[in-house]
Design an enzyme around this catalytic site. Structure first.
Site, PDB file in Angstrom:
ATOM      1  N   LYS A 116      57.306  16.929  32.774  1.00 43.71           N
ATOM      2  CA  LYS A 116      57.464  15.743  31.721  1.00 43.71           C
ATOM      3  C   LYS A 116      57.726  16.165  30.432  1.00 43.71           C
ATOM      4  O   LYS A 116      58.558  16.044  29.753  1.00 43.71           O
ATOM      5  CB  LYS A 116      56.532  14.509  32.014  1.00 43.71           C
ATOM      6  CG  LYS A 116      56.534  13.891  33.305  1.00 43.71           C
ATOM      7  CD  LYS A 116      55.670  12.671  33.033  1.00 43.71           C
ATOM      8  CE  LYS A 116      54.159  12.778  32.571  1.00 43.71           C
ATOM      9  NZ  LYS A 116      53.565  13.601  33.393  1.00 43.71           N
ATOM     10  N   ARG A 152      50.758   4.801  31.484  1.00 43.05           N
ATOM     11  CA  ARG A 152      49.889   5.404  32.566  1.00 43.05           C
ATOM     12  C   ARG A 152      49.166   4.180  33.443  1.00 43.05           C
ATOM     13  O   ARG A 152      48.643   4.748  34.353  1.00 43.05           O
ATOM     14  CB  ARG A 152      49.088   6.263  32.035  1.00 43.05           C
ATOM     15  CG  ARG A 152      49.370   7.882  32.083  1.00 43.05           C
ATOM     16  CD  ARG A 152      48.467   8.681  31.426  1.00 43.05           C
ATOM     17  NE  ARG A 152      48.267  10.036  31.926  1.00 43.05           N
ATOM     18  CZ  ARG A 152      48.728  10.904  31.163  1.00 43.05           C
ATOM     19  NH1 ARG A 152      49.309  10.919  29.873  1.00 43.05           N
ATOM     20  NH2 ARG A 152      48.614  12.118  31.549  1.00 43.05           N
ATOM     21  N   ARG A 184      48.938  27.103  34.637  1.00 43.06           N
ATOM     22  CA  ARG A 184      49.647  26.704  33.352  1.00 43.06           C
ATOM     23  C   ARG A 184      48.939  27.362  32.160  1.00 43.06           C
ATOM     24  O   ARG A 184      47.723  27.208  32.006  1.00 43.06           O
ATOM     25  CB  ARG A 184      49.959  25.238  33.301  1.00 43.06           C
ATOM     26  CG  ARG A 184      50.363  24.623  32.266  1.00 43.06           C
ATOM     27  CD  ARG A 184      51.058  23.296  32.366  1.00 43.06           C
ATOM     28  NE  ARG A 184      49.974  22.088  32.037  1.00 43.06           N
ATOM     29  CZ  ARG A 184      50.201  21.068  31.955  1.00 43.06           C
ATOM     30  NH1 ARG A 184      51.500  20.647  32.290  1.00 43.06           N
ATOM     31  NH2 ARG A 184      49.347  20.553  32.017  1.00 43.06           N
ATOM     32  N   ARG A 234      44.665  24.958  29.117  1.00 41.56           N
ATOM     33  CA  ARG A 234      44.260  23.745  28.784  1.00 41.56           C
ATOM     34  C   ARG A 234      42.814  23.275  29.360  1.00 41.56           C
ATOM     35  O   ARG A 234      42.786  23.729  30.545  1.00 41.56           O
ATOM     36  CB  ARG A 234      45.291  22.676  29.066  1.00 41.56           C
ATOM     37  CG  ARG A 234      46.260  22.376  27.851  1.00 41.56           C
ATOM     38  CD  ARG A 234      47.240  21.527  28.352  1.00 41.56           C
ATOM     39  NE  ARG A 234      47.022  19.982  28.998  1.00 41.56           N
ATOM     40  CZ  ARG A 234      47.672  19.005  29.130  1.00 41.56           C
ATOM     41  NH1 ARG A 234      48.846  19.046  28.757  1.00 41.56           N
ATOM     42  NH2 ARG A 234      47.157  17.890  29.483  1.00 41.56           N
ATOM     43  N   ARG A 255      42.344  14.702  37.565  1.00 38.99           N
ATOM     44  CA  ARG A 255      43.629  14.032  36.906  1.00 38.99           C
ATOM     45  C   ARG A 255      44.542  13.521  38.055  1.00 38.99           C
ATOM     46  O   ARG A 255      45.214  12.520  37.832  1.00 38.99           O
ATOM     47  CB  ARG A 255      44.251  15.111  36.227  1.00 38.99           C
ATOM     48  CG  ARG A 255      43.512  15.183  34.829  1.00 38.99           C
ATOM     49  CD  ARG A 255      43.910  16.398  34.054  1.00 38.99           C
ATOM     50  NE  ARG A 255      45.343  16.310  33.376  1.00 38.99           N
ATOM     51  CZ  ARG A 255      45.984  17.590  33.182  1.00 38.99           C
ATOM     52  NH1 ARG A 255      45.511  18.701  33.570  1.00 38.99           N
ATOM     53  NH2 ARG A 255      47.400  17.368  32.848  1.00 38.99           N
TER      54      ARG A 255
HETATM   55  P1  AMP Z   1      48.926  14.567  28.920  1.00 33.11           P
HETATM   56  O1  AMP Z   1      48.998  15.593  28.001  1.00 33.11           O
HETATM   57  O2  AMP Z   1      50.126  13.652  28.919  1.00 33.11           O
HETATM   58  O3  AMP Z   1      48.703  15.264  30.299  1.00 33.11           O
HETATM   59  O4  AMP Z   1      47.550  13.921  28.499  1.00 33.11           O
HETATM   60  C1  AMP Z   1      46.266  14.465  28.667  1.00 33.11           C
HETATM   61  C2  AMP Z   1      45.115  13.580  28.688  1.00 33.11           C
HETATM   62  O5  AMP Z   1      45.160  12.558  27.641  1.00 33.11           O
HETATM   63  C3  AMP Z   1      45.095  12.645  29.845  1.00 33.11           C
HETATM   64  O6  AMP Z   1      44.338  13.278  30.994  1.00 33.11           O
HETATM   65  C4  AMP Z   1      44.372  11.239  29.548  1.00 33.11           C
HETATM   66  O7  AMP Z   1      42.927  11.696  29.376  1.00 33.11           O
HETATM   67  C5  AMP Z   1      44.922  11.402  27.883  1.00 33.11           C
HETATM   68  N1  AMP Z   1      46.006  10.260  27.960  1.00 33.11           N
HETATM   69  C6  AMP Z   1      47.198  10.813  27.570  1.00 33.11           C
HETATM   70  N2  AMP Z   1      48.074   9.744  27.656  1.00 33.11           N
HETATM   71  C7  AMP Z   1      47.369   8.711  27.789  1.00 33.11           C
HETATM   72  C8  AMP Z   1      47.630   7.414  28.367  1.00 33.11           C
HETATM   73  N3  AMP Z   1      49.003   6.744  28.165  1.00 33.11           N
HETATM   74  N4  AMP Z   1      46.606   6.485  28.643  1.00 33.11           N
HETATM   75  C9  AMP Z   1      45.402   6.834  28.934  1.00 33.11           C
HETATM   76  N5  AMP Z   1      45.125   8.358  28.687  1.00 33.11           N
HETATM   77  C10 AMP Z   1      46.045   9.114  28.335  1.00 33.11           C
END
Ligand code: AMP
Length: 237
Positions: free
Chosen positions: A15, A90, A127, A169, A180
């Protein structure tokens, strides 16, 4: 008509990469909630510290906090002409809140990037991300290739874009990856069914090479956008 787009898909589905390309190509902002939260965590504020703990566990930040962040960001002038939202919604509660935030604005377009589970675990475990600009690198595969004299990146330890150092990360470590994915299946995957019946929903095969995914995505977005345009007024969300 503004291109108001959300991207659904598991962690590791691509994404972020695709959202960046699309946003650049269409000259609209990419809004990544993960990036916004990482910035808050790096700033070391009280909220940032709390968010960091949640992210490090692979759990989700609360719907209230996330909705407030997204509401504020989408009301900024640059996002009024369209946006690519990456990482939000989410949960179904966030999806419902998003409908409220976008009330009276152009129709929401939803693309779902689908990738099989086995491929996701492999991608997430290897990654690498640039510590400076946040770009995803080719991962350990590139490092390994370069080590045996193959064609990896020019310098496997540096970002090909800005030269920053490549790091894993914190939430891409094995145990956190599994958490996750579990959270994704429980909280986020139901969104596919939530949105599937909308005329502006499109699915794209994310297991293909990134350039092909980008091409399919462009076709899907244009098709959904023209449905939204011809029905505008009728399918406004
Ligand atoms: P991402 O970079 O989108 O994978 O987000 C990394 C982390 O940020 C996720 O594993 C969540 O802990 C938090 N996070 C990001 N977006 C959301 C969301 N819309 N709702 C809740 N937690 C989020």
């Amino acid at each position: 008509m503004a291109l108001n787009l959300i991207m659904l898909g598991s962690p590791g589905a691509g994404k972020g990469t695709q959202a960046k390309r699309l946003a650049r190509g269409r000259r609209i902002p990419r809004v990544s909630t993960g990036d916004i939260l990482r910035e808050a965590a790096d700033a070391g504020t009280e909220v940032g510290r709390r968010v960091q703990v949640v992210m490090d566990r692979g759990e989700l930040v609360s719907d209230d906090v996330m909705t407030a962040i997204v509401r504020e960001r989408l009301n900024e002038p640059d996002a009024r002409g369209g946006f690519v939202l990456d990482g939000f919604p989410r949960t179904v509660a966030q999806a419902q809140a998003l409908d409220g935030i976008l009330d009276g604005r152009d129709a929401l377009i939803i693309v779902y990037i689908e990738v099989p589970e086995r491929e996701l675990v492999r991608r997430l475990g290897t990654r690498l991300m640039c510590a400076k600009c946040g770009t995803n690198a080719d991962g350990f595969a590139a490092v390994a290739k370069a080590a045996v004299g193959g064609k990896g990146q020019a310098d496997p330890e540096r970002c090909g874009l800005c030269g920053g150092s490549l790091v894993q990360r914190a939430d891409d470590r094995d145990a956190v990856v599994l958490e996750r994915l579990k959270v994704y299946h429980r909280e986020t995957e139901p969104l596919v069914e939530h949105y599937r019946s909308r005329a502006t929903f499109r699915r794209v095969d994310g297991a293909q090479p990134p350039d092909q995914v980008a091409r399919d995505l462009a076709v899907a977005v244009d098709a959904a956008h023209s449905v939204a345009t011809s029905a505008s007024g009728g399918v406004r969300r």
